[in-house]
Write an enzyme that holds these catalytic residues in place. Sequence first.
Site, PDB file in Angstrom:
ATOM      1  N   ARG A  51       0.696  -1.395  -0.029  1.00  0.00           N
ATOM      2  CA  ARG A  51       0.080  -0.175  -0.012  1.00  0.00           C
ATOM      3  C   ARG A  51       0.949   1.194  -0.172  1.00  0.00           C
ATOM      4  NH1 ARG A  51      -2.984  -3.649   1.871  1.00  0.00           N
ATOM      5  NH2 ARG A  51      -1.016  -3.932   2.804  1.00  0.00           N
ATOM      6  N   THR A  52       1.722   1.319   0.647  1.00  0.00           N
ATOM      7  CA  THR A  52       2.396   2.649   1.133  1.00  0.00           C
ATOM      8  C   THR A  52       3.178   3.131  -0.383  1.00  0.00           C
ATOM      9  OG1 THR A  52       2.634   2.093   3.224  1.00  0.00           O
ATOM     10  CG2 THR A  52       3.931   4.019   2.540  1.00  0.00           C
ATOM     11  N   LYS A  80      25.374  -3.666  -1.143  1.00  0.00           N
ATOM     12  CA  LYS A  80      26.865  -3.587  -1.227  1.00  0.00           C
ATOM     13  C   LYS A  80      27.444  -2.950  -0.029  1.00  0.00           C
ATOM     14  CE  LYS A  80      26.700  -2.869  -6.262  1.00  0.00           C
ATOM     15  NZ  LYS A  80      26.727  -1.801  -7.314  1.00  0.00           N
ATOM     16  N   ARG A 101      11.184   4.050   3.314  1.00  0.00           N
ATOM     17  CA  ARG A 101      11.030   2.878   4.534  1.00  0.00           C
ATOM     18  C   ARG A 101      12.010   2.274   4.619  1.00  0.00           C
ATOM     19  NH1 ARG A 101       5.670  -0.863   4.546  1.00  0.00           N
ATOM     20  NH2 ARG A 101       4.949   1.199   5.075  1.00  0.00           N
ATOM     21  N   HIS A 129       5.027   6.004  11.453  1.00  0.00           N
ATOM     22  CA  HIS A 129       4.741   6.061  10.137  1.00  0.00           C
ATOM     23  C   HIS A 129       3.454   7.122   9.842  1.00  0.00           C
ATOM     24  CE1 HIS A 129       3.212   4.293   6.438  1.00  0.00           C
ATOM     25  NE2 HIS A 129       2.944   3.059   6.741  1.00  0.00           N
TER      26      HIS A 129
END
Length: 306
Positions: A51-52, A80, A101, A129
Amino acid sequence: MRHLISPLDFSAEELDQLMDLASDIEQNPKKYAHVCDGKKLATLFYEPSTRTRLSFEAAMLNLGGSVIGFASADSSSASKGESVSDTIRIISCYADICAMRHPKEGAPLVASLKSSIPVINAGDGGHQHPTQTLTDLMTIRSLKGRLGNMTVGLCGDLKFGRTVHSLINALVRYEGIRFVLISPRELRVPDYIRDNVLEANHIPYTEVESLDQAMPQLDILYMTRVQRERFFNEEEYIRMKDCYILDKSKMALGKKDMLVLHPLPRVNEISVEVDDDPRAVYFRQVQYGVYVRMALIMTLLEVAPC
Ligand code: NCD
């Protein structure tokens, strides 16, 4: 330049303006179809999301902009060994705004300190959030007509659930908010939320284990998933995972005008038989998430329709 790292980065008035803009976008989407022409959003997702990430992408595309980014840490240079601070300096050369995120608490904040473009925290570990909170506030404001004077039940994993932490932070700014915190003892809200947010703002709240007992008082029931990925051991998760299951019989205990929200994804905590109840608004919540993210992108990029 502004970022959105914590839900408190915007004052209550600024949040109101943002939600007014989101409502206007909902009513008149065509007016906003080109406000971000030529602008790029980078989505830097070091943790799974449906969703986000997609709602950010849809939001930017709806505004006429374009999107670049990655959907997992393995497909980025993090694999890396590149630091978030270096990555954001690079991304600042490619994009006009970014949504990040990250599994580590504070990573988007670190990025914002080195960034020359606005950074949006799209979820940092078990911490915050804020754009889910914008979505939740917008849903409550649109469907209840107010954000104050209500009893809000938060149910499930209140310890690791970052959406809960951000929502509490944001709601304490409105008059007449009371919380019923419904969780097993092991999954209660962290001390910093209880002490620095609830106690510090003199917010009335109770902590209970029984959803049945809490039900009749609630104007909003905010259900959450037990956050498997943040448990230290699988056995604990299995013991906790079905601690609450909202079904028809529990819904019968609730007020006629109560609303049930959930940030989604749902696992078992809401039975599918509840989906048809008009008080279940978690799928409508998803749609509001796109409008508020459109409004947020516009606000941070300081663009407006001509
Ligand atoms: C939430 C999250 O990522 O914290 N999901 C979302 O963004 N809608 C809730 C969750 O994963 O349980």
